[in-house]
Design a protein around this motif. Structure first.
Motif, mmCIF file in Angstrom:
data_model
loop_
_atom_site.group_PDB
_atom_site.id
_atom_site.type_symbol
_atom_site.label_atom_id
_atom_site.label_comp_id
_atom_site.label_asym_id
_atom_site.label_seq_id
_atom_site.Cartn_x
_atom_site.Cartn_y
_atom_site.Cartn_z
ATOM 1 N N UNK A 126 0.668 7.439 -52.877
ATOM 2 C CA UNK A 126 -0.430 6.721 -52.240
ATOM 3 C C UNK A 126 0.061 5.991 -50.996
ATOM 4 N N UNK A 127 1.209 5.333 -51.114
ATOM 5 C CA UNK A 127 1.781 4.643 -49.953
ATOM 6 C C UNK A 127 2.102 5.637 -48.844
ATOM 7 N N UNK A 128 2.649 6.801 -49.228
ATOM 8 C CA UNK A 128 3.003 7.812 -48.243
ATOM 9 C C UNK A 128 1.780 8.302 -47.485
ATOM 10 N N UNK A 129 0.659 8.478 -48.199
ATOM 11 C CA UNK A 129 -0.573 8.921 -47.532
ATOM 12 C C UNK A 129 -1.052 7.882 -46.524
ATOM 13 N N UNK A 130 -0.962 6.612 -46.898
ATOM 14 C CA UNK A 130 -1.355 5.541 -45.982
ATOM 15 C C UNK A 130 -0.484 5.558 -44.726
ATOM 16 N N UNK A 131 0.812 5.733 -44.935
ATOM 17 C CA UNK A 131 1.754 5.744 -43.815
ATOM 18 C C UNK A 131 1.498 6.940 -42.909
ATOM 19 N N UNK A 132 1.358 8.124 -43.518
ATOM 20 C CA UNK A 132 1.152 9.339 -42.727
ATOM 21 C C UNK A 132 -0.110 9.251 -41.881
ATOM 22 N N UNK A 133 -1.170 8.701 -42.471
ATOM 23 C CA UNK A 133 -2.438 8.608 -41.749
ATOM 24 C C UNK A 133 -2.333 7.672 -40.557
ATOM 25 N N UNK A 134 -1.564 6.598 -40.706
ATOM 26 C CA UNK A 134 -1.485 5.600 -39.639
ATOM 27 C C UNK A 134 -0.492 5.977 -38.552
ATOM 28 N N UNK A 135 0.555 6.720 -38.922
ATOM 29 C CA UNK A 135 1.671 6.927 -38.006
ATOM 30 C C UNK A 135 1.742 8.338 -37.444
ATOM 31 N N UNK A 136 0.618 9.028 -37.371
ATOM 32 C CA UNK A 136 0.618 10.384 -36.813
ATOM 33 C C UNK A 136 1.189 10.373 -35.402
ATOM 34 N N UNK A 137 2.084 11.313 -35.116
ATOM 35 C CA UNK A 137 2.771 11.304 -33.833
ATOM 36 C C UNK A 137 3.121 12.726 -33.417
ATOM 37 N N UNK A 138 3.819 12.869 -32.296
ATOM 38 C CA UNK A 138 4.283 14.165 -31.808
ATOM 39 C C UNK A 138 5.769 14.307 -32.121
ATOM 40 N N UNK A 139 6.151 15.453 -32.652
ATOM 41 C CA UNK A 139 7.501 15.657 -33.167
ATOM 42 C C UNK A 139 8.212 16.760 -32.381
ATOM 43 N N UNK A 140 9.452 16.475 -31.986
ATOM 44 C CA UNK A 140 10.324 17.488 -31.398
ATOM 45 C C UNK A 140 11.271 17.978 -32.487
ATOM 46 N N UNK A 141 11.289 19.295 -32.717
ATOM 47 C CA UNK A 141 12.189 19.911 -33.687
ATOM 48 C C UNK A 141 13.316 20.593 -32.925
ATOM 49 N N UNK A 142 14.545 20.220 -33.235
ATOM 50 C CA UNK A 142 15.725 20.846 -32.617
ATOM 51 C C UNK A 142 16.397 21.668 -33.708
#
Length: 262
Positions: A126-142
């Motif tokens: 539940x905490x993870x879902x809250x975090x993911x929803x609030x902190x959506x961002x752009x990710x660089x994969x190397x």
């Protein structure tokens, strides 16, 4: 051995936890003091079947519950991570902090909170879902292995983040950052042309303050005993849930996280 001597090594950590839980050091210390007073007076006892550290946190929570404490009623917390914490439901916040900040296993967190493993797992999710929803961002994969890069990309998108680019070399990574600033970097160490993901990350951090997670089959190249060392390090082959949890924690505890790059 006296009670104080047994608990003394763990007091700085329970104070840290209480501060994160309440959003305020003074308020957190007041609850820690009440827990110690309750232990000294025998109103609360340490469970001798638990380690001293787990027992201390459990005693803290017994006092917390007896006082009817409501973490959501805490004063306005200072700093972006603290404010994010205050928006997570109380029990999920406790489970998240016990595992992510204090390093307890889910089993130990369950002993502290008085819930079973499945209950702790649900609270953390539940905490993870809250975090993911609030902190959506752009990710660089190397990452230079196409199959692994595709797996990581799928995990990133499943969490609601955008994939800015996938770079297979140090040069490609630096060029990707020049085009658009990422909010998170996931980096391998050994890249396609023999270049180093470590060097690529150093180049990026010279331009941006961004959280970084290393995902590598060569952790010994990072864990040298010298500073700085990475806070987030995942060893290949990895478990998807481990990567997801690390992404959430890296973004959550980074002051500037949570804004998609323009």
């Amino acid at each position: 051995m006296s009670l104080l001597v047994r608990l003394a090594p763990h007091l700085p950590y329970v104070r840290r936890y209480a501060r994160a839980l309440t959003g305020d050091q003074v308020r957190g210390d007041a609850f820690v003091r009440q827990a110690l007073e309750a232990l000294a007076a025998g109103r609360v006892s340490l469970d001798h079947g638990l380690t001293p550290r787990v027992g201390l946190y459990r005693a803290f929570h017994e006092v917390w519950s007896a006082e009817g404490a409501d973490p959501g009623a805490a004063p306005a917390a200072e700093g972006a991570p603290a404010r994010r914490l205050m928006r997570i439901p109380p029990r999920s916040r406790q489970a998240f902090l016990l595992t992510a900040l204090e390093g307890f296993t889910p089993g130990e967190a369950g002993q502290i909170l008085g819930v079973d493993f499945a209950g702790v797992d649900g609270l953390i999710s539940e905490a993870q879902r809250e975090i993911d929803a609030e902190l959506a961002t752009s990710v660089l994969i190397i990452e230079d292995e196409p199959v692994i890069a595709a797996d990581i990309e799928g995990l990133v998108r499943e969490l609601g983040h955008d994939v800015l680019d996938i770079a297979a070399t140090r040069t490609e990574a630096v060029e990707a950052v020049r085009r658009q600033a990422p909010g998170l970097v996931l980096a391998d160490i050994q890249l396609a042309d023999g270049s180093s993901g470590i060097d690529a990350v150093k180049d990026i951090l010279g331009q941006l303050d961004v959280p970084v997670i290393f995902i590598t089959a060569f952790p010994e190249r990072l864990l040298t005993g010298e500073r700085p060392e990475p806070t987030f390090l995942i060893t290949k082959p990895f478990q998807p849930e481990t990567v997801k949890a690390a992404i959430g924690q890296a973004l959550f505890f980074h002051p500037g996280a949570g804004r998609k790059a323009a």
